[in-house]
Design a protein around this motif. Structure first.
Motif, PDB file in Angstrom:
ATOM      1  N   GLY A 214       0.810  -1.213   0.000  1.00  0.00           N
ATOM      2  CA  GLY A 214       0.000   0.000   0.000  1.00  0.00           C
ATOM      3  C   GLY A 214       0.842   1.260   0.000  1.00  0.00           C
ATOM      4  O   GLY A 214       0.504   2.244  -0.649  1.00  0.00           O
ATOM      5  N   LEU A 215       1.962   1.243   0.712  1.00  0.00           N
ATOM      6  CA  LEU A 215       2.861   2.400   0.733  1.00  0.00           C
ATOM      7  C   LEU A 215       3.477   2.666  -0.635  1.00  0.00           C
ATOM      8  O   LEU A 215       3.800   3.808  -0.956  1.00  0.00           O
ATOM      9  CB  LEU A 215       3.983   2.187   1.743  1.00  0.00           C
ATOM     10  N   ALA A 216       3.627   1.632  -1.427  1.00  0.00           N
ATOM     11  CA  ALA A 216       4.209   1.804  -2.759  1.00  0.00           C
ATOM     12  C   ALA A 216       3.340   2.714  -3.625  1.00  0.00           C
ATOM     13  O   ALA A 216       3.839   3.367  -4.531  1.00  0.00           O
ATOM     14  CB  ALA A 216       4.381   0.452  -3.433  1.00  0.00           C
ATOM     15  N   ASP A 217       2.037   2.759  -3.329  1.00  0.00           N
ATOM     16  CA  ASP A 217       1.144   3.627  -4.093  1.00  0.00           C
ATOM     17  C   ASP A 217       1.193   5.062  -3.588  1.00  0.00           C
ATOM     18  O   ASP A 217       0.808   5.979  -4.298  1.00  0.00           O
ATOM     19  CB  ASP A 217      -0.283   3.094  -4.039  1.00  0.00           C
ATOM     20  N   GLY A 218       1.630   5.272  -2.354  1.00  0.00           N
ATOM     21  CA  GLY A 218       1.852   6.614  -1.846  1.00  0.00           C
ATOM     22  C   GLY A 218       0.670   7.277  -1.178  1.00  0.00           C
ATOM     23  O   GLY A 218       0.744   8.439  -0.836  1.00  0.00           O
ATOM     24  N   SER A 219      -0.407   6.584  -0.981  1.00  0.00           N
ATOM     25  CA  SER A 219      -1.588   7.167  -0.367  1.00  0.00           C
ATOM     26  C   SER A 219      -1.853   6.489   0.980  1.00  0.00           C
ATOM     27  O   SER A 219      -1.597   5.304   1.145  1.00  0.00           O
ATOM     28  CB  SER A 219      -2.781   6.964  -1.311  1.00  0.00           C
ATOM     29  N   ILE A 220      -2.385   7.251   1.922  1.00  0.00           N
ATOM     30  CA  ILE A 220      -2.693   6.673   3.238  1.00  0.00           C
ATOM     31  C   ILE A 220      -3.816   5.641   3.126  1.00  0.00           C
ATOM     32  O   ILE A 220      -3.806   4.628   3.810  1.00  0.00           O
ATOM     33  CB  ILE A 220      -3.017   7.763   4.287  1.00  0.00           C
ATOM     34  N   TRP A 221      -4.775   5.889   2.228  1.00  0.00           N
ATOM     35  CA  TRP A 221      -5.876   4.933   2.061  1.00  0.00           C
ATOM     36  C   TRP A 221      -5.393   3.614   1.479  1.00  0.00           C
ATOM     37  O   TRP A 221      -5.830   2.558   1.908  1.00  0.00           O
ATOM     38  CB  TRP A 221      -6.986   5.520   1.183  1.00  0.00           C
ATOM     39  N   THR A 222      -4.509   3.690   0.498  1.00  0.00           N
ATOM     40  CA  THR A 222      -4.000   2.441  -0.063  1.00  0.00           C
ATOM     41  C   THR A 222      -3.108   1.715   0.926  1.00  0.00           C
ATOM     42  O   THR A 222      -3.047   0.487   0.906  1.00  0.00           O
ATOM     43  CB  THR A 222      -3.235   2.682  -1.378  1.00  0.00           C
ATOM     44  N   THR A 223      -2.438   2.460   1.794  1.00  0.00           N
ATOM     45  CA  THR A 223      -1.635   1.817   2.825  1.00  0.00           C
ATOM     46  C   THR A 223      -2.521   1.045   3.794  1.00  0.00           C
ATOM     47  O   THR A 223      -2.253  -0.114   4.103  1.00  0.00           O
ATOM     48  CB  THR A 223      -0.799   2.858   3.594  1.00  0.00           C
ATOM     49  N   LEU A 224      -3.585   1.686   4.253  1.00  0.00           N
ATOM     50  CA  LEU A 224      -4.495   1.014   5.188  1.00  0.00           C
ATOM     51  C   LEU A 224      -5.228  -0.151   4.537  1.00  0.00           C
ATOM     52  O   LEU A 224      -5.317  -1.249   5.112  1.00  0.00           O
ATOM     53  CB  LEU A 224      -5.504   2.019   5.745  1.00  0.00           C
ATOM     54  N   LEU A 225      -5.738   0.072   3.330  1.00  0.00           N
ATOM     55  CA  LEU A 225      -6.459  -1.005   2.661  1.00  0.00           C
ATOM     56  C   LEU A 225      -5.520  -2.097   2.171  1.00  0.00           C
ATOM     57  O   LEU A 225      -5.909  -3.268   2.118  1.00  0.00           O
ATOM     58  CB  LEU A 225      -7.296  -0.448   1.512  1.00  0.00           C
ATOM     59  N   GLY A 226      -4.292  -1.743   1.821  1.00  0.00           N
ATOM     60  CA  GLY A 226      -3.304  -2.760   1.482  1.00  0.00           C
ATOM     61  C   GLY A 226      -2.989  -3.637   2.686  1.00  0.00           C
ATOM     62  O   GLY A 226      -2.853  -4.856   2.564  1.00  0.00           O
ATOM     63  N   ALA A 227      -2.890  -3.019   3.863  1.00  0.00           N
ATOM     64  CA  ALA A 227      -2.648  -3.796   5.084  1.00  0.00           C
ATOM     65  C   ALA A 227      -3.825  -4.718   5.384  1.00  0.00           C
ATOM     66  O   ALA A 227      -3.634  -5.881   5.746  1.00  0.00           O
ATOM     67  CB  ALA A 227      -2.391  -2.863   6.259  1.00  0.00           C
ATOM     68  N   LEU A 228      -5.040  -4.214   5.207  1.00  0.00           N
ATOM     69  CA  LEU A 228      -6.212  -5.069   5.424  1.00  0.00           C
ATOM     70  C   LEU A 228      -6.297  -6.187   4.396  1.00  0.00           C
ATOM     71  O   LEU A 228      -6.643  -7.320   4.725  1.00  0.00           O
ATOM     72  CB  LEU A 228      -7.491  -4.234   5.394  1.00  0.00           C
ATOM     73  N   GLY A 229      -5.971  -5.865   3.142  1.00  0.00           N
ATOM     74  CA  GLY A 229      -5.969  -6.895   2.106  1.00  0.00           C
ATOM     75  C   GLY A 229      -4.895  -7.940   2.350  1.00  0.00           C
ATOM     76  O   GLY A 229      -5.116  -9.134   2.149  1.00  0.00           O
ATOM     77  N   GLY A 230      -3.729  -7.491   2.792  1.00  0.00           N
ATOM     78  CA  GLY A 230      -2.660  -8.428   3.130  1.00  0.00           C
ATOM     79  C   GLY A 230      -3.037  -9.318   4.292  1.00  0.00           C
ATOM     80  O   GLY A 230      -2.740 -10.517   4.302  1.00  0.00           O
ATOM     81  N   LEU A 231      -3.705  -8.741   5.260  1.00  0.00           N
ATOM     82  CA  LEU A 231      -4.170  -9.526   6.402  1.00  0.00           C
ATOM     83  C   LEU A 231      -5.209 -10.555   5.963  1.00  0.00           C
ATOM     84  O   LEU A 231      -5.162 -11.712   6.381  1.00  0.00           O
ATOM     85  CB  LEU A 231      -4.744  -8.588   7.455  1.00  0.00           C
ATOM     86  N   GLY A 232      -6.124 -10.137   5.092  1.00  0.00           N
ATOM     87  CA  GLY A 232      -7.130 -11.068   4.574  1.00  0.00           C
ATOM     88  C   GLY A 232      -6.508 -12.184   3.756  1.00  0.00           C
ATOM     89  O   GLY A 232      -6.901 -13.350   3.861  1.00  0.00           O
TER      90      GLY A 232
END
Length: 87
Positions: A20-38
């Motif tokens: 998510g951080l690779a995209d540079g947005s706080i929303w993608t970071t949070l949703l990337g973390a949730l997607g990774g967790l899922g």
């Protein structure tokens, strides 16, 4: 890995947040973390159902699941916001 559920899915949280951080947005970071967790949850469930012994193979499966889950979530964010995800 049966009695170590949360330590087994921590890589999903970390890998997802990094994707998510690779995209540079706080929303993608949070949703990337949730997607990774899922994705890590799904991979953990699959590894447990297949009764694979703890080792490198379950760890790789959990990391691959986390990457797939995080990429799917960041792609969804990109589609919703009209901005393509990085990578």
């Amino acid at each position: 890995m049966d009695d170590h559920f949360w330590p087994s899915v921590y890589p999903g949280l970390i890998v997802g947040a990094l994707i998510g951080l690779a995209d540079g947005s706080i929303w993608t970071t949070l949703l990337g973390a949730l997607g990774g967790l899922g994705g890590a949850f799904a991979a953990f469930y699959a590894v447990t159902m297949l009764a694979i012994e703890p080792g490198i193979i379950p760890l790789v499966a959990i990391i691959v699941g986390a990457v797939v889950g995080a990429k799917l979530c960041t792609m969804l964010v990109g589609k919703i916001t009209g901005r393509p995800a990085a990578g």
